[in-house]
Write a protein that holds these residues in place. Sequence first.
Motif, PDB file in Angstrom:
ATOM      1  N   THR A   1      35.571  41.269  28.542  1.00 53.02           N
ATOM      2  CA  THR A   1      34.672  40.911  29.648  1.00 53.02           C
ATOM      3  C   THR A   1      34.549  39.395  29.680  1.00 53.02           C
ATOM      4  N   GLY A   2      34.180  38.851  30.840  1.00 50.80           N
ATOM      5  CA  GLY A   2      33.970  37.407  30.904  1.00 50.80           C
ATOM      6  C   GLY A   2      33.893  36.917  32.338  1.00 50.80           C
ATOM      7  N   TRP A   3      33.645  35.610  32.481  1.00 53.80           N
ATOM      8  CA  TRP A   3      33.584  34.959  33.780  1.00 53.80           C
ATOM      9  C   TRP A   3      34.982  34.615  34.218  1.00 53.80           C
ATOM     10  N   VAL A   4      35.260  34.858  35.510  1.00 55.02           N
ATOM     11  CA  VAL A   4      36.609  34.582  36.014  1.00 55.02           C
ATOM     12  C   VAL A   4      36.745  33.113  36.396  1.00 55.02           C
ATOM     13  N   PHE A  46      31.553  37.939  37.016  1.00 57.97           N
ATOM     14  CA  PHE A  46      31.656  38.456  35.653  1.00 57.97           C
ATOM     15  C   PHE A  46      32.353  39.811  35.733  1.00 57.97           C
ATOM     16  N   VAL A  47      33.456  39.949  35.046  1.00 54.69           N
ATOM     17  CA  VAL A  47      34.219  41.192  35.178  1.00 54.69           C
ATOM     18  C   VAL A  47      34.560  41.796  33.810  1.00 54.69           C
ATOM     19  N   SER A  48      34.977  43.064  33.873  1.00 55.95           N
ATOM     20  CA  SER A  48      35.511  43.753  32.694  1.00 55.95           C
ATOM     21  C   SER A  48      36.973  44.089  33.001  1.00 55.95           C
ATOM     22  N   VAL A  49      37.847  43.779  32.065  1.00 54.78           N
ATOM     23  CA  VAL A  49      39.284  43.999  32.282  1.00 54.78           C
ATOM     24  C   VAL A  49      39.790  45.035  31.285  1.00 54.78           C
ATOM     25  N   ASP A  76      29.573  44.093  33.375  1.00 55.53           N
ATOM     26  CA  ASP A  76      29.927  44.362  31.985  1.00 55.53           C
ATOM     27  C   ASP A  76      29.913  45.859  31.742  1.00 55.53           C
ATOM     28  N   LEU A  77      31.071  46.433  31.594  1.00 57.73           N
ATOM     29  CA  LEU A  77      31.158  47.884  31.437  1.00 57.73           C
ATOM     30  C   LEU A  77      31.412  48.291  29.994  1.00 57.73           C
TER      31      LEU A  77
END
Lengths: 719, 193
Positions: free
Chosen positions: A595-598, A674-677, A688-689
């Motif tokens: 997870t993190g900021w793009v 903010f995404v989860s990859v 944040d998943l």
Amino acid sequence: MTTGPYSDYLGVPELLGLQRPRTDVPDEYLFIVTHQALELWFAEALHEIDQVIDAMGHDRLTAARHGVRRLHRIVRLWLAHIDVLDTMPAKEFAAFRPALGNASGLQSGQFRELELASGLARDGVLRIARAVGSDDANVRRRAGNASLRRAFLDLLDRAGTTVSQLYRPEAPDDEVRALAEDLVEYDMVFSQWRYRHYLMVLHAIGVAPGTAGSEGFSYLRKTLDKWFFPELWSARSMSEKPPPAAVPLVVPLDGSVTADRAVLGGKGWGLQQMNQLGIPVPPAFTLTTRACEDYFLHDRVLTDEVWTQVLGQLEMLERRSGLRFGTSPSLLVSVRSGAPVSMPGMMDTILNVGLTHASADWQVEQLSAPLREAFPDLPTLVALDAEGCRAEALAQLRSAICRIFDSWHSDRARTYRQANAIPDDLGTAVTVQAMVFGNRDELSGTGVYMTRNPITGEAAPFGEWLPRAQGEDLVAGKRTPLPLAELSNQQPEVYRQLIAIGQRLERAHRNVLEIEFTVESGELFLLQARNSSSSAVAAVHWAVDLVHEGLIDISEALSRVPADWLPPTTEDAAVDASAVDAVATGLGVSPGFATGWVVDDADEAGDFADIGKPVILARPTTSPHDIHGFLVAGAVITERGGSTSHAAVVSRQIGLPCVVGCGDGVVKKLLGKFVSVDGSTGAVYEGDLTTRRKAAPPSPQIACLLRWRSESQPGEVLS
Amino acid sequence: MTTTEEFDTAVLYSLLLKGRASTSSIAAAIGATEDATATLLEASAAKGLVLLRTGRISGWLLTPEGRAHVGDRIDTEKSAVDRATMGALYDDEFLRLNSRFKELCTHWQLKGGNVESELTRIHEANLVLLERFTTSAPRFARYVPRFVGAYDRFSGGDATALLQPMRESYHDVWLELHEDLLILLDRQREEGD
């Protein structure tokens, strides 16, 4: 000294009176006894040889074999004598050697007799005998008598056969051949004797092998290569290869003829295998390795015989493809080498051979540049009339074949073979195959089909499909391919056929396969099939499933999973895709979750990392100045690219989750969020998943493999 | 490469390709000693062309002025070299080799198979190609010792010499060469790259 019937019969007193040492050196006695014993055994061996020659002369094969096998044992006994003599130190021998005067083992007349009686050429033996003064009456008499070799050749003559017929693959395994093998073994043990004797002399005199200067040594060394039955050895070695005349020069690969891999080369052999399984491959024929040999035998000229056969096979390709070479509609062929291994300097493949102005416009437009490059010395795409086009196409084909043969003897290929101990005379086969075009029309395309999912291991077809494209387009990644399932929507019948073939091939290869295929105007062709690569989890699933399908056994399954593999932990668990929608999806090419900021800039990623903020690097494509961002990012996302893209390669190398090919505009869309990859599924989620991930219990396959593994361990002893 | 100015340009050019780089990796790229490279970098820093960043990934990078400066140099080079020949080589040879190299990398990672013979073939073809690039732009000769070095380390058993990022691996040098060609020839990266 004892007397009586026993000693009288054997002449023991006389025998024991014959050892007359000339010095006080204790070991001289051993030296004399050993040589005398050997002389007695030489006499016995000559006696046996006489019996064997007589038996052969009367075609009594069983008696002859019996005698020859007795000779094996006698010669082996000589070796044992030397074992004893070897215990004599060199300095002991040096102490009595001067007392021997001119006496030398080379002077043994009986040994010369043995050589003559066994079959060594008379002139050479007599020359040595004269040189050392042992050409006595017995030796001269022997020289005039029949030898084992002569007697055996005469026997074959009477039986109406020859040595080479004896060793033909189809020849019966009869008594005559058994006798021949006995004679060969006699030759072997005799050769052992020569070598053992040579070593003893080195040892007794105390010199290093190779430095021994005396004529005696060099003579002994030379005798190591003397053989009694050279024609038997030669025929035997020939029999391991098929006789040259039996190998055809040109072979159609339509299942009508079968030939060995050594003759067809890897490419041709693979096509033959596919044909035998009834799998549609573009029609092809192969110039065998014998044609290669023939080519070099004729100073790099393709003989009329070979070329006529090539033209005949080309006609078959024309008939089967419904196209004409060098005229319209145009048949194009690929010409490929079948070298046993790919090696530097070998020409691999020449494509689009046969392209002329008679070919379709789109072909000429797309293919002319590489073809002109392939044939710089040949007028290519010059002719405009029908006759000229046909001649041009044939000249290309002939030149392509010759160039692949020539490349076998290129300097680099030769150097490579030398370094890797590959024999020079293997030669290469050349396979000529009709080309199919996945870019021909809207019912054409190309793809890769993996018979099971190489990421999750699921037993379901997986792969890529690229409509209206050639294989190179897929490899080059110039266009993003569609999932294989698209083919089932576009051409359901072709899809069904492809899947059925995959299943058949899996059973034949007992492995999961990666199959390259092309569809030309709705017709399916397989280009290549090889074992598929996979993730570790997929390898486990495949191995277990294949056992349950009866294709492999448990120990094979265990060997297909790295011994240090451990089941994934919850950290690798995937987001439950049914519970939440992805904000972007692409191809998951390097597993893991982050997870993190793009951010869209590597330096900015560095800034985030410096202040301890988690960061995801998103880029349209990857260039070298992005790479330092990879080292600080939690994951990487790209808009374009496939599983071989730089981003994928670098990410896998450093264990970074990576999703490629998410589509244009994704970077802009995600920037600052903010995404989860999820690098396994290729999904990118907003937010944040981490806690939404489903820690799936180990699959039944994983549980099964772990059980097999523990059962296969040797039982542990409780202390 | 003899004059300080040429070295100077090489340093800046190298930074343009690498984005961010340590003194030692620039030294390796331009074929100079580390001390000499450090001197050149400090001189450029004094002119405001480069700056040294610290942090988790420390290293030198170009300032906007440095970027403009090197942009001028590239324009000069573009007008000097035979771009038609190089472009043809790029289209016909490099892209094909690029696909093969990436295939090899992927194959090695996913299958862990033996790639040495294919790498040898690619490496040999690459050296021939570099020689031809060098005919038009002599500066490309500097790639030769870098590729040879990485190849030798890989053949010598150093598995990281093929792919490990920012370690002067074969892949690192390859990526730079590709970027270099893209800039010089005004090309775009292909979609799959």
